[in-house]
Scaffold this motif. Structure first.
Motif, PDB file in Angstrom:
ATOM      1  N   UNK A  71    -103.122 -35.328 107.372  1.00  0.00           N
ATOM      2  CA  UNK A  71    -102.228 -34.413 108.070  1.00  0.00           C
ATOM      3  C   UNK A  71    -102.883 -33.863 109.333  1.00  0.00           C
ATOM      4  N   UNK A  72    -104.160 -33.502 109.226  1.00  0.00           N
ATOM      5  CA  UNK A  72    -104.867 -33.010 110.408  1.00  0.00           C
ATOM      6  C   UNK A  72    -104.963 -34.096 111.476  1.00  0.00           C
ATOM      7  N   UNK A  73    -105.271 -35.326 111.049  1.00  0.00           N
ATOM      8  CA  UNK A  73    -105.365 -36.427 112.007  1.00  0.00           C
ATOM      9  C   UNK A  73    -104.022 -36.665 112.695  1.00  0.00           C
ATOM     10  N   UNK A  74    -102.949 -36.628 111.913  1.00  0.00           N
ATOM     11  CA  UNK A  74    -101.613 -36.824 112.483  1.00  0.00           C
ATOM     12  C   UNK A  74    -101.280 -35.730 113.486  1.00  0.00           C
ATOM     13  N   UNK A  82    -108.549 -33.927  94.816  1.00  0.00           N
ATOM     14  CA  UNK A  82    -109.120 -34.919  95.740  1.00  0.00           C
ATOM     15  C   UNK A  82    -108.026 -35.655  96.506  1.00  0.00           C
ATOM     16  N   UNK A  83    -106.930 -35.950  95.812  1.00  0.00           N
ATOM     17  CA  UNK A  83    -105.811 -36.606  96.490  1.00  0.00           C
ATOM     18  C   UNK A  83    -105.226 -35.713  97.585  1.00  0.00           C
ATOM     19  N   UNK A  84    -105.068 -34.431  97.272  1.00  0.00           N
ATOM     20  CA  UNK A  84    -104.548 -33.489  98.270  1.00  0.00           C
ATOM     21  C   UNK A  84    -105.525 -33.310  99.430  1.00  0.00           C
ATOM     22  N   UNK A  85    -106.810 -33.343  99.146  1.00  0.00           N
ATOM     23  CA  UNK A  85    -107.795 -33.236 100.232  1.00  0.00           C
ATOM     24  C   UNK A  85    -107.704 -34.433 101.165  1.00  0.00           C
ATOM     25  N   UNK A  86    -107.489 -35.624 100.615  1.00  0.00           N
ATOM     26  CA  UNK A  86    -107.288 -36.797 101.469  1.00  0.00           C
ATOM     27  C   UNK A  86    -106.016 -36.655 102.292  1.00  0.00           C
TER      28      UNK A  86
END
Length: 238
Positions: A141-144, A132-136
């Motif tokens: 990362x995608x937003x950046x 879950x942490x990696x999914x966040x």
């Protein structure tokens, strides 16, 4: 080092650089796939956990069966001893020993199953929290990346050479200039018509009291003045 070894080393270096470039260019995609692989591993771990839990339940049922069987044969041994059947009582005792050995093995197995279940549950819990942490982090990362792409696009559009925004601004200025030129020409044409056109001559004739409308104003005023001067009818007149 021979020339051949140097060539091989150079090729290996190029391959490594190319591989790093591919990884860097597809970092987010690789990260997403790694998270997907972790999710699949968690699914497999849950399946393994359910299998171990099933084994624990089976061991529990077997322990109950063996305990009941042991109690039954102990009653048989007492009955044989009561009847003086010592040989039969010894045979029953051997059976009870075998049952006790099998019962101890099943109890040990259930204990190990319980320990494995507790360990697997904790590992799965920790792994799920990490995933879950990696999914966040993946969402961030995608937003950046999206922000960086938008920033680069804006920077490119506002750059000096071949700027899209500058070109659009120039097009707008040209449109405004054409519209202003058209308005100025229309104003100039109206002014010219007032000075030297047919309407100018008509206004000059009217000002001089010549033409169809020359006396109409005076006639209208005279008619209104006559109505005002006329005496009003008496209230009792028919």
């Amino acid at each position: 080092m021979s020339i051949f070894n140097k060539i091989v080393t150079a090729v290996r270096g190029s391959v490594r650089e190319l591989g790093e470039a591919v990884v860097d260019a597809n970092g987010t995609r690789i990260y997403e796939q790694e998270i997907t692989d972790a999710r699949q591993a968690l699914t497999q771990a849950r399946q393994d956990l359910t299998m171990v839990m099933a084994k624990e339940m089976q061991a529990g049922r077997e322990i109950e069966r063996l305990a009941a069987e042991q109690a039954r044969f102990e009653n048989h041994a007492v009955a044989a001893m009561d009847k003086g059947e010592d040989a039969l009582a010894l045979e029953v005792a051997d059976r009870i020993v075998a049952l006790e050995t099998e019962l101890a093995a099943q109890q040990q197995a259930r204990t190990e199953f319980a320990a494995s279940i507790a360990r697997l549950k904790e590992l799965i819990k920790q792994a799920e929290a990490k995933v879950r942490e990696h999914e966040r982090e993946l969402v961030m990362a995608r937003t950046t990346e999206s922000v960086h792409r938008a920033t680069q696009s804006i920077s490119h559009s506002m750059g000096s050479g071949g700027s899209k925004l500058l070109s659009a601004r120039e097009s707008l200025e040209r449109i405004k200039q054409r519209q202003q030129d058209l308005a100025d020409r229309m104003t100039a044409a109206a002014e010219l018509d007032n000075e030297i056109g047919g309407q100018a001559l008509e206004r000059k004739l009217e000002a001089a009291g010549i033409g169809e409308n020359a006396g109409r104003r005076a006639a209208v005023l005279a008619r209104i003045a006559a109505r005002r001067a006329a005496p009003a009818d008496e209230p009792g007149d028919a």
